[in-house]
Design an enzyme around this catalytic site. Structure first.
Site, mmCIF file in Angstrom:
data_model
loop_
_atom_site.group_PDB
_atom_site.id
_atom_site.type_symbol
_atom_site.label_atom_id
_atom_site.label_comp_id
_atom_site.label_asym_id
_atom_site.label_seq_id
_atom_site.Cartn_x
_atom_site.Cartn_y
_atom_site.Cartn_z
ATOM 1 N N ARG A 89 0.821 -1.231 0.000
ATOM 2 C CA ARG A 89 0.000 0.000 0.000
ATOM 3 C C ARG A 89 0.850 1.275 0.000
ATOM 4 O O ARG A 89 0.482 2.276 0.604
ATOM 5 C CB ARG A 89 -0.974 0.025 1.193
ATOM 6 C CG ARG A 89 -1.939 -1.140 1.237
ATOM 7 C CD ARG A 89 -2.921 -1.146 0.071
ATOM 8 N NE ARG A 89 -3.743 -2.340 0.102
ATOM 9 C CZ ARG A 89 -3.469 -3.472 -0.550
ATOM 10 N NH1 ARG A 89 -2.374 -3.559 -1.301
ATOM 11 N NH2 ARG A 89 -4.274 -4.508 -0.475
ATOM 12 N N SER A 108 -11.139 0.337 3.244
ATOM 13 C CA SER A 108 -10.306 -0.228 4.319
ATOM 14 C C SER A 108 -9.610 0.883 5.085
ATOM 15 O O SER A 108 -8.901 1.695 4.505
ATOM 16 C CB SER A 108 -9.264 -1.170 3.734
ATOM 17 O OG SER A 108 -9.893 -2.304 3.192
ATOM 18 N N GLU A 113 -4.560 3.191 6.542
ATOM 19 C CA GLU A 113 -4.496 2.993 5.094
ATOM 20 C C GLU A 113 -5.193 4.169 4.405
ATOM 21 O O GLU A 113 -4.765 4.621 3.355
ATOM 22 C CB GLU A 113 -5.155 1.669 4.694
ATOM 23 C CG GLU A 113 -5.093 1.391 3.210
ATOM 24 C CD GLU A 113 -5.539 -0.024 2.836
ATOM 25 O OE1 GLU A 113 -6.133 -0.166 1.768
ATOM 26 O OE2 GLU A 113 -5.283 -0.969 3.608
#
Length: 299
Positions: free
Chosen positions: A172, A221, A291
Site C-alpha cells: 500500500r 479499508s 491505510e
C-alpha cells in the site's frame, strides 16, 4: 482560506473555495482553496509549470480512501474527470488507462478485450491515479503485479514516464514523488476467455457485497493489515465492532470500515479511528497504521 494565490490561465475548470464533501465517499470535510479540473494532460502540465512552486498540490480521484479534514485543503486539489477516464487496449495483454478511470471500468474493458489478471481492480473503489500511487490491491493481487509504466505530471509541470520499478512498491505504498499526478498507466495481464474473466469479476463483486458495507458513507479499508494479522480481526478482538464517536461508527458488518451514519464530521471519523488504534494497541500491543489518506487541516 484566501484567494490571494495568483492562478495561471487554464483551459479546464478552476473553482475557488470548492466544497470537497460532495466529492468524497465519507461526505464530510471542508473545502479546497482551489479545485482544478484540467481539460487534458497538457492543460495540467502548463498549469503546474506556471503555478507558484510554493503552492501545495494534491490529486483527487473518487475520494474513496480519504478523509478530508474539516478545515479544508490549502492550495490546489486536482481532480481528473472524464477526459482522463479513457481505457484502451494496446496489444493482446495490455491496457492503457487514464488516471481518472475507475477500477470497475478498467476491469470491464479488460474483460471485453479478453485480458485476464486485472479482475481484482473490480474490488478497488478508486481511480487509476489513486491505486497506482497507493499500490492498491484486493483479493490477493496488487497494482505492483500488473503495472508496466505510468505517465505522471510532476509538480514542476514536467511530464515523465516512470517504469513500475521506479515506484519502489511495497504494501500500500509507492515512492511516487509528492505532488506528482498520475495521468495514465499501462497495465499488463494475460490472454483469457472473456467469460472466465467475467466469472472472476462476478465472484469479487459478490464477495465485496457480502462482506463490506458498500451502501454506506464509508472510506474503504481503514487500516493496513499488519504482518501476519488481519486488521479487522484485531479491531474486533479489541471490542471495537459498532463503536461510535458522534455520528461516526465502526461498521458492524466489517470492522475495518468506518461509517458516517449521517452528520459525522471528519474530526469524528478520524477521532474514532484513533480510538480504535488505541484500543487495539492496548489489547494486542500492535500499532495499526492508517491505510486511508487523511488530508487537509483541522477546523
Amino acid at each position: 482560506m484566501s484567494e490571494a494565490i495568483a492562478m495561471p490561465k487554464v483551459a479546464g475548470k478552476l473553482t475557488p473555495n470548492a466544497p470537497l464533501a460532495p466529492l468524497v465517499w465519507f461526505k464530510s470535510g471542508g473545502a479546497a482553496e482551489w479545485l482544478f479540473e484540467p481539460r487534458d494532460a497538457d492543460d495540467l502540465a502548463q498549469f503546474l509549470a506556471e503555478l507558484d512552486p510554493a503552492v501545495p498540490v494534491m490529486g483527487l480521484g473518487l475520494g474513496s480512501n480519504m478523509i478530508v479534514r474539516d478545515g479544508g485543503v490549502p492550495g490546489v486539489v486536482v481532480r481528473l474527470g472524464k477526459p482522463f477516464a479513457q481505457v484502451e487496449q494496446i496489444d493482446a495483454t495490455t491496457m492503457r488507462c487514464g488516471g481518472g478511470a475507475s477500477g470497475i471500468l478498467v476491469s470491464s474493458k479488460a474483460r471485453d478485450a479478453g485480458v485476464g489478471g486485472l479482475e481484482f481492480l473490480r474490488g478497488i473503489p478508486g481511480t487509476v491515479g489513486g491505486f497506482v500511487r497507493m499500490n492498491g490491491g484486493a483479493y490477493g493481487r496488487e497494482v505492483a503485479d500488473v503495472l508496466v509504466e505510468c505517465e505522471v505530471v510532476m509538480r514542476s509541470g514536467e511530464r515523465r514516464t516512470l517504469a513500475a520499478e521506479a515506484l519502489n512498491y511495497s504494501y500500500r505504498h509507492s515512492e511516487l514523488p509528492e505532488g506528482a499526478i498520475v495521468v495514465s498507466a499501462t497495465l499488463r495481464g494475460h490472454e483469457e476467455d472473456p467469460a472466465v474473466v467475467a466469472e472472476e469479476m462476478n465472484r469479487i463483486a459478490q464477495a465485496r457485497e457480502e462482506s463490506q458495507p458498500l451502501r454506506s458513507k464509508t472510506g474503504g479499508s481503514t487500516f493496513k493489515n499488519p504482518d501476519g494479522h488481519k486488521a479487522w480481526a484485531l479491531v474486533d478482538a479489541a471490542g471495537c465492532r459498532g463503536l461510535t464517536r458522534g455520528d461516526a461508527q465502526v461498521s458492524e458488518k466489517h470492522c475495518n470500515f468506518l461509517l458516517n451514519l449521517g452528520s459525522a464530521t471528519s474530526a469524528d471519523i478520524e477521532g474514532l479511528g484513533e480510538d480504535v488504534r488505541a484500543r487495539v494497541k492496548a489489547q494486542s500491543g500492535i500499532e495499526l497504521e492508517w491505510e486511508i489518506q487523511r488530508v487537509g487541516v483541522e477546523a
